[in-house]
Design a protein around this motif. Structure first.
Motif, PDB file in Angstrom:
ATOM      1  N   GLN A  97       0.806  -1.215   0.000  1.00  0.00           N
ATOM      2  CA  GLN A  97       0.000   0.000   0.000  1.00  0.00           C
ATOM      3  C   GLN A  97       0.843   1.271   0.000  1.00  0.00           C
ATOM      4  OE1 GLN A  97      -3.369  -0.252  -0.348  1.00  0.00           O
ATOM      5  NE2 GLN A  97      -2.897  -2.442  -0.503  1.00  0.00           N
ATOM      6  N   CYS A  98       2.145   1.127   0.171  1.00  0.00           N
ATOM      7  CA  CYS A  98       3.039   2.289   0.215  1.00  0.00           C
ATOM      8  C   CYS A  98       3.529   2.621  -1.185  1.00  0.00           C
ATOM      9  CB  CYS A  98       4.237   2.008   1.125  1.00  0.00           C
ATOM     10  SG  CYS A  98       3.810   1.597   2.831  1.00  0.00           S
ATOM     11  N   GLY A  99       3.431   3.875  -1.577  1.00  0.00           N
ATOM     12  CA  GLY A  99       3.849   4.274  -2.915  1.00  0.00           C
ATOM     13  C   GLY A  99       5.313   4.018  -3.186  1.00  0.00           C
ATOM     14  N   TYR A 141      18.296   5.035  11.436  1.00  0.00           N
ATOM     15  CA  TYR A 141      17.295   5.296  10.399  1.00  0.00           C
ATOM     16  C   TYR A 141      16.354   6.457  10.712  1.00  0.00           C
ATOM     17  CZ  TYR A 141      18.745   0.866   8.351  1.00  0.00           C
ATOM     18  OH  TYR A 141      19.478  -0.146   7.772  1.00  0.00           O
ATOM     19  N   GLY A 142      16.546   7.101  11.851  1.00  0.00           N
ATOM     20  CA  GLY A 142      15.663   8.207  12.201  1.00  0.00           C
ATOM     21  C   GLY A 142      14.257   7.780  12.559  1.00  0.00           C
ATOM     22  N   ILE A 143      14.082   6.521  12.941  1.00  0.00           N
ATOM     23  CA  ILE A 143      12.756   6.010  13.291  1.00  0.00           C
ATOM     24  C   ILE A 143      12.311   6.633  14.609  1.00  0.00           C
ATOM     25  CG2 ILE A 143      11.565   3.929  14.094  1.00  0.00           C
ATOM     26  CD1 ILE A 143      13.138   2.432  11.888  1.00  0.00           C
ATOM     27  N   PRO A 144      11.145   7.284  14.627  1.00  0.00           N
ATOM     28  CA  PRO A 144      10.775   8.120  15.771  1.00  0.00           C
ATOM     29  C   PRO A 144      10.075   7.412  16.911  1.00  0.00           C
ATOM     30  CG  PRO A 144       9.158   8.378  14.042  1.00  0.00           C
ATOM     31  CD  PRO A 144      10.202   7.432  13.505  1.00  0.00           C
ATOM     32  N   VAL A 172       2.488   1.504  10.265  1.00  0.00           N
ATOM     33  CA  VAL A 172       3.660   2.247  10.740  1.00  0.00           C
ATOM     34  C   VAL A 172       4.915   1.411  10.540  1.00  0.00           C
ATOM     35  CG1 VAL A 172       4.750   3.335  12.734  1.00  0.00           C
ATOM     36  CG2 VAL A 172       2.279   3.538  12.393  1.00  0.00           C
ATOM     37  N   LEU A 173       4.831   0.131  10.889  1.00  0.00           N
ATOM     38  CA  LEU A 173       5.973  -0.757  10.674  1.00  0.00           C
ATOM     39  C   LEU A 173       6.397  -0.747   9.215  1.00  0.00           C
ATOM     40  CD1 LEU A 173       7.946  -3.052  11.514  1.00  0.00           C
ATOM     41  CD2 LEU A 173       6.086  -4.647  10.944  1.00  0.00           C
ATOM     42  N   ALA A 174       5.429  -0.832   8.300  1.00  0.00           N
ATOM     43  CA  ALA A 174       5.747  -0.855   6.871  1.00  0.00           C
ATOM     44  C   ALA A 174       6.522   0.389   6.464  1.00  0.00           C
ATOM     45  CB  ALA A 174       4.461  -0.986   6.053  1.00  0.00           C
ATOM     46  N   SER A 175       6.096   1.545   6.963  1.00  0.00           N
ATOM     47  CA  SER A 175       6.785   2.790   6.602  1.00  0.00           C
ATOM     48  C   SER A 175       8.219   2.806   7.131  1.00  0.00           C
ATOM     49  CB  SER A 175       6.008   3.994   7.130  1.00  0.00           C
ATOM     50  OG  SER A 175       6.077   4.076   8.551  1.00  0.00           O
ATOM     51  N   TRP A 176       8.469   2.125   8.238  1.00  0.00           N
ATOM     52  CA  TRP A 176       9.817   2.056   8.798  1.00  0.00           C
ATOM     53  C   TRP A 176      10.683   1.019   8.088  1.00  0.00           C
ATOM     54  CZ3 TRP A 176       8.423   1.940  14.753  1.00  0.00           C
ATOM     55  CH2 TRP A 176       7.864   3.185  15.114  1.00  0.00           C
ATOM     56  N   LEU A 177      10.051  -0.022   7.581  1.00  0.00           N
ATOM     57  CA  LEU A 177      10.814  -1.066   6.883  1.00  0.00           C
ATOM     58  C   LEU A 177      11.354  -0.581   5.542  1.00  0.00           C
ATOM     59  CD1 LEU A 177       8.726  -4.322   7.528  1.00  0.00           C
ATOM     60  CD2 LEU A 177      11.038  -3.825   8.362  1.00  0.00           C
TER      61      LEU A 177
END
Length: 278
Positions: free
Chosen positions: A18-20, A246-249, A181-186
């Motif tokens: 689902q992530c572009g 990775y700057g993961i917040p 959220v996990l997907a965006s970090w992966l």
């Protein structure tokens, strides 16, 4: 060099689709990963999300799909491998309930024991080409009977009985992370994998009773029933390494509440559709 995700039907893979940013990635099933060689052409990074459920009954090398997949990667020195592991590798959390990458793993659950064996085997095999991500309790919209995690059970119970039942103290805090959220970090990890071990979680513990409350709020009705006040398996992940690299917040309590309420609202719509067809 392309990125290949193995385990195309998994919850995490579906969120990644689902992530572009993943439009150019390739998603394949575990059978293709082991039987075909075409997908290996031009591959630079492999993210494996597939797992043999038979290993939940006890570890056997012959059943370890991940080990077989890594053997295909081993002779390809330009390919990097990202392994999706679990916080269960650590075993029970102690003291402040924060699980750190530097602590000695002492897994108790069969799943955690098996994941640790696989981690160690892949580390010996791939060395600096291996990135391991140990993930917290990942959740999304799951209501299939085959799913036995906390959220799936809670959502099914809310849908069928308008009730969430906890067999633990509602004050037990655990680290929950929405799959979106996990997907965006992966994505940045898969695009630029660094060797070593990284925790991926919200970075905070949230009382399970609050999670249930937020699901019920989104659903619009329902009750929480606590049948046991035992306190067990409280934990949170320290995500300092992932943040620094990775700057993961991490995730705020407000954001987590919004994700839970959205799941409850989606369940409400599912309930209306079911009633409409009844």
């Amino acid at each position: 060099m392309s990125i290949v995700v193995v385990g195309d039907t998994s919850l995490i893979a579906q969120a990644l689709r689902q992530c572009g940013q993943t439009a150019g990635w390739r998603f394949i099933g575990h059978r293709e990963a082991l039987t075909s060689s075409a997908w290996l052409d031009g591959v630079g990074q492999v993210l494996n999300l597939a797992y043999n459920p038979a290993l939940r009954n006890g570890y056997e090398h012959a059943l370890d799909f991940e080990l077989a997949l890594a053997r295909r990667i081993e002779p390809l020195p330009h390919v990097r491998y990202i392994m999706a592991s679990s916080r269960l590798v650590y075993g029970p959390a102690i003291h402040d309930q924060a699980l750190h990458e530097s602590q000695e793993p002492q897994p108790v659950a069969t799943y955690g024991v098996g994941k640790l064996i696989t981690e160690q085997a892949l580390t010996q095999m791939l060395g600096e080409r291996l990135t391991i991500v140990r993930m917290s309790n990942i959740f999304g919209y799951e209501i299939a009977q085959t799913r036995r995690n906390f959220f799936a059970i809670a959502l099914r119970s809310l849908l069928d009985q308008q009730r969430i039942v906890l067999d633990m103290s509602p004050f037990v805090e655990r680290d929950f992370l929405p799959v979106e959220v996990l997907a965006s970090w992966l994505i940045p990890i898969a695009e630029n994998p660094q060797p070593g071990l990284f925790n991926l979680g919200a970075g905070i513990g949230t009382p399970t009773g609050r999670i249930a409350q937020w699901l019920i709020e989104g659903f619009g009705s329902g009750e929480l029933l606590v049948t046991n006040l035992r306190e067990f398996d409280a934990f949170r992940l320290d995500i300092g390494a992932a943040r620094a690299t990775y700057g993961i917040p991490g995730l705020t309590t407000t954001a987590l509440r919004q994700h839970c309420q959205a799941l409850g609202a989606r369940l409400r719509e599912e309930s209306r559709l079911i009633q409409g067809y009844a």
